[in-house]
Design an enzyme around this catalytic site. Structure first.
Site, mmCIF file in Angstrom:
data_model
loop_
_atom_site.group_PDB
_atom_site.id
_atom_site.type_symbol
_atom_site.label_atom_id
_atom_site.label_comp_id
_atom_site.label_asym_id
_atom_site.label_seq_id
_atom_site.Cartn_x
_atom_site.Cartn_y
_atom_site.Cartn_z
ATOM 1 N NE ARG A 81 -3.858 -2.378 0.558
ATOM 2 C CZ ARG A 81 -3.674 -3.524 0.073
ATOM 3 N NH1 ARG A 81 -2.561 -3.955 -0.691
ATOM 4 N NH2 ARG A 81 -4.424 -4.512 0.559
ATOM 5 C CB SER B 228 -8.758 -0.509 4.884
ATOM 6 O OG SER B 228 -9.043 -1.300 4.231
ATOM 7 C CD GLU C 69 -5.040 2.177 2.748
ATOM 8 O OE1 GLU C 69 -4.778 0.735 3.198
ATOM 9 O OE2 GLU C 69 -6.363 2.303 2.096
#
Ligand code: FAD
Ligand code: NAP
Length: 339
Positions: free
Chosen positions: A167, A235, A334
């Site tokens: 990520r 998320s 995130e």
């Protein structure tokens, strides 16, 4: 580009999925390269900051976003190379990612199935090296084209240049905010070889790419909130990667702790959603704001009452603090706090 393409005091609430109230000082919709070039020139003349969004599915925009916000809608898909095994397809940055997954599957170009239903644009996909069910963008990535926000210079990045990680990429790291990704070229397969390594897909026996896509869509819809109905940014925390010894010690205390050792053999990825759930916070919506970890997937923070970014941030901090207090593990957001 006419000067009138640049709007002022633009409501960004409809342009992102978390639905925080937010006003951009200036905004422009990028419909082609000439709009992009002229808008960059204009911003430079004004000495103004520039930032870019796609579909706003991974941002937490502040109440006021100074400078010029570019909304990427550059469109176009072109076949740029092929062999007996593969297809190279160049896709403009403003194209919808999920549309691309469906389009490629329908052409007989395979490899994107596990990444179905991820919201957002193609241009944002390299930024956090999007991933789901054991497949990441970097698995099918060939190169991208980008424009330097400060100089207007165009550059091509190969995979190594992008520094893809979990990520992560150079566009989320050291070069965050520097480049506008205008196009991405993917190398897809002519052969359908499904990756069913992840639990929810393990029992499937898809005969076609379309069947696998349909299954991924169904699994996702069964546990993830549709942002059009329940505002969220996916998320909210990245799964932490910790030292293997620390992870194994924790597993002594919590035998059900989901751990995934990393390729280097020294670390393990921990499922942050499980940590939040074990901290007793799944479905714990704050009474005054409604913000909290979604009842079907605790990693997703929902914002049903369309509250301000500052309230989302403070709720996120409470959750991270509770996880740290219980497990001694730091979890970090995130999405990007925007700008
Ligand atoms: P935005 O949110 O608009 O922008 C995100 C960041 O990228 C910002 O920093 C922005 O400045 C930058 N950016 C955007 N476009 C460009 C560009 N052209 N050039 C340079 N920088 C740019 N992510 C996953 O990895 N896997 C998933 O399975 C997944 N599922 C999700 C499910 C839901 C319900 C939601 C809401 C989100 C999910 N996400 C997932 C997160 C999100 O979809 C991805 O990060 C997506 O790539 C964001 O695309 P976007 O166009 O909305 O980017
Ligand atoms: P899940 O299947 O409930 O799994 C929970 C976590 O365990 C995931 O985060 C996943 O890590 C990890 N995991 C499960 N099986 C694994 C395996 N075989 N090997 C390595 N790691 C494994 O997750 P979910 O919430 O329903 O999401 C499904 C997939 O969609 C995941 O890949 C997730 O990353 C992706 N997704 C991402 C977002 C986002 O905003 N980033 C939002 C929704 C869904 P990984 O996350 O590393 O895969």
């Amino acid at each position: 580009m006419s000067r009138s393409s640049i709007r002022t005091q633009v409501d960004l609430q409809p342009f992102h999925t978390l639905a925080c109230p937010s006003i951009a000082e200036y905004a422009v919709t990028l419909t082609d390269d000439s709009v992009l070039d002229s808008a960059l020139t204009w911003a430079k003349e004004q000495g103004m900051a520039v930032q870019v969004i796609g579909e706003g599915s991974n941002i937490v925009p502040l109440d006021y976003v100074p400078g010029l916000t570019m909304i990427n809608r550059l469109s176009g898909v072109r076949l740029v190379g092929q062999t007996n095994e593969h297809i190279d397809v160049r896709v403009s940055g403003g194209v919808s990612w999920h549309w691309l997954v469906l389009f490629c599957s329908a052409q007989g170009w395979y490899g994107l199935e596990n990444l179905a239903l991820i919201p957002g644009t193609v241009g944002a996909a390299p930024v956090q090296n999007i991933g789901a069910y054991g497949v990441e963008l970097c698995d099918v990535f060939l190169q991208l084209e980008a424009v330097d926000i400060h100089t207007g210079t165009r550059r091509t990045f190969n995979s190594a240049d992008c520094q893809f990680g979990y990520r992560a990429s150079v566009f989320k790291g050291k070069d965050a905010g520097r480049w506008i990704i205008t196009a991405v070229t993917l190398r897809l397969s002519r052969f359908f070889q499904p990756n069913l390594s992840y639990g929810p897909l393990a029992t499937l026996q898809p005969k076609t790419s379309a069947q696998l896509i349909q299954s991924v869509i169904e699994v996702r819809q069964s546990k993830l909130p549709n942002p059009a109905l329940i505002p969220n940014a996916g998320s909210f925390f990245t799964n932490p990667i910790i030292q293997l010894e620390q992870a194994q010690a924790l597993q002594q205390d919590y035998p059900a702790l989901p751990l995934y050792p990393t390729a280097d053999g020294k670390h393990a990825k921990v499922a942050a959603g499980w940590l939040i759930e074990q901290a007793g916070l799944r479905g714990a919506y704050a009474p005054d704001t409604g913000i909290g970890p979604y009842e079907k997937q605790a990693l997703v923070l929902i914002n049903p009452q369309r509250m301000a970014a500052s309230l989302v941030m403070s709720r996120a901090q409470e959750i991270a603090d509770a996880v740290h207090a219980k497990f001694g593990i730091a979890i970090t957001p995130e999405p990007r706090f925007f700008p």
